[in-house]
Design an enzyme around this catalytic site. Structure first.
Site, short mmCIF file in Angstrom:
data_model
loop_
_atom_site.label_atom_id
_atom_site.label_comp_id
_atom_site.label_asym_id
_atom_site.label_seq_id
_atom_site.Cartn_x
_atom_site.Cartn_y
_atom_site.Cartn_z
N TYR A 166 -4.65 -10.39 -0.94
CA TYR A 166 -3.78 -9.68 0.16
C TYR A 166 -4.25 -10.55 1.00
CZ TYR A 166 -0.57 -6.38 1.14
OH TYR A 166 0.97 -5.79 1.50
N ASP B 202 -7.93 -11.80 -12.71
CA ASP B 202 -9.03 -10.62 -12.60
C ASP B 202 -8.62 -8.69 -11.95
OD1 ASP B 202 -10.63 -12.81 -11.00
OD2 ASP B 202 -8.81 -13.15 -9.16
N GLY B 203 -7.07 -8.62 -12.31
CA GLY B 203 -6.89 -7.22 -12.67
C GLY B 203 -7.77 -6.67 -13.79
N ASP C 214 3.30 -3.53 9.48
CA ASP C 214 3.88 -2.54 7.70
C ASP C 214 3.18 -1.44 7.35
OD1 ASP C 214 6.89 -3.20 8.88
OD2 ASP C 214 6.60 -5.24 7.27
N LEU D 218 -5.52 -12.96 2.79
CA LEU D 218 -5.48 -14.04 3.08
C LEU D 218 -3.50 -14.45 3.14
CD1 LEU D 218 -6.15 -16.80 3.00
CD2 LEU D 218 -5.83 -16.90 0.93
N SER D 219 -2.98 -13.18 2.45
CA SER D 219 -1.20 -13.23 1.94
C SER D 219 -0.98 -13.06 3.46
CB SER D 219 -0.82 -12.45 1.21
OG SER D 219 -0.80 -13.40 -0.06
N GLU E 170 -9.87 -4.63 -2.58
CA GLU E 170 -9.56 -3.96 -0.45
C GLU E 170 -8.64 -2.72 -0.69
OE1 GLU E 170 -7.13 -6.65 -1.73
OE2 GLU E 170 -6.25 -5.57 -2.81
#
Length: 284
Positions: free
Chosen positions: A172, A53-54, A159, A174-175, A130
């Site tokens: 990110y 994906d990257g 944060d 979802l995490s 994102e």
């Protein structure tokens, strides 16, 4: 759609992927299709991404800007976007060439950093997954005022803050406890990272909304990450402005793998069960 000219983008620093890319270029040429490695030409009819994906995220902006459809071959790890497995590559490409393209339009984000006087810190950047405002690991939580168009949402004490697309909802977002959004939806997802107040929950906004976030003192020198790359350093009273980009990414999808098939396999939903057909009584 007739494919006459194809680009092949390979994962960097991988001799094995480069070897596969050269073999694929020869495969295209044997079918009278011009093919080039690791170059994007606005005249290309299709881009084939070899990697994870990257690798796809790295070229999504250019592909979207020129309206070039993209197909991802997963030679990396997770592969939400590069959904075609390596062993399926030639079969999938043969189907694309013979049967035509199934194209999904994936929303992208346009981000711009402005100082407290409204002056731009540089050209805008674009993201498929994102844009994240995030503090350093040893710094105290930040305060971020946030607006939807001209309407004040809240000041997040957290944060960081994630603004994601539906495509990026499985990343990110979802995490950090954000919701999953089907890739075909048009929405902006705003998710705080480790918020101080538990009632600070993710929100989904209209794709026509402009999201603005301002960094409140004493926080300063926080990072803005755009699809995993460092975009800017944000200082106290700077503004980050985000909205849906004018052009989506045109992603070629597999006709054999639905959205939830991919989620079950990649997230191990239901122990990777094979799935069950809809009862015939409901098929009408």
């Amino acid at each position: 759609m007739h494919i006459r000219y194809a680009g092949i983008i390979t994962r960097k620093d991988s001799p094995e992927v480069l070897r596969v890319g050269r073999e694929l270029a020869d495969w295209y040429r044997r079918r009278s299709i011009k093919a080039e490695l690791d170059r994007i030409d606005p005249e290309m009819d299709m881009l084939t991404i070899l990697g994870g994906d990257g690798t796809l995220l790295h070229v999504a902006d250019q592909a979207a800007r020129h309206g070039i459809p993209v197909v991802g071959i997963n030679l990396g790890n997770l592969g939400f976007l590069t959904e075609v497995a390596a062993e399926e590559m030639y079969q999938a490409l043969e189907e694309i060439l013979n049967s035509g393209l199934t194209i999904e339009e994936r929303m992208m984000l346009r981000a711009e950093l402005l100082d407290e006087y409204g002056e731009s810190a540089g050209p805008p950047m674009f993201a498929l997954n994102e844009v994240v405002i995030v503090k350093g690991s040893t710094e105290p939580m930040m305060r971020l005022g946030c607006w939807a168009d001209r309407e004040y949402i809240t000041t997040y004490k957290a944060d960081g803050l994630i603004i994601s697309t539906p495509t990026g909802s499985t990343a990110y977002n979802l995490s950090a406890g954000g919701p999953l959004a089907h890739a075909e939806l048009q929405t902006l997802i705003v998710t705080p990272i480790c918020p101080f107040m538990l009632e600070s929950r993710p929100v989904l906004l209209s794709p026509k909304t402009r999201v603005t976030a301002q960094l409140a003192p004493p926080s300063t020198n926080v990072k803005i990450m755009v699809d995993g790359r460092l975009g800017w350093t944000m200082h106290a009273n700077d503004f980050l402005s985000l909205e849906a980009a004018a052009k989506p990414l045109r992603l070629i999808s597999s006709p054999h793998k639905g959205y939830f098939d991919i989620l079950r396999n990649k997230l191990n939903w239901g122990g990777r069960d094979p799935g069950y057909p809809l009862p015939e009584v409901l098929m009408t």
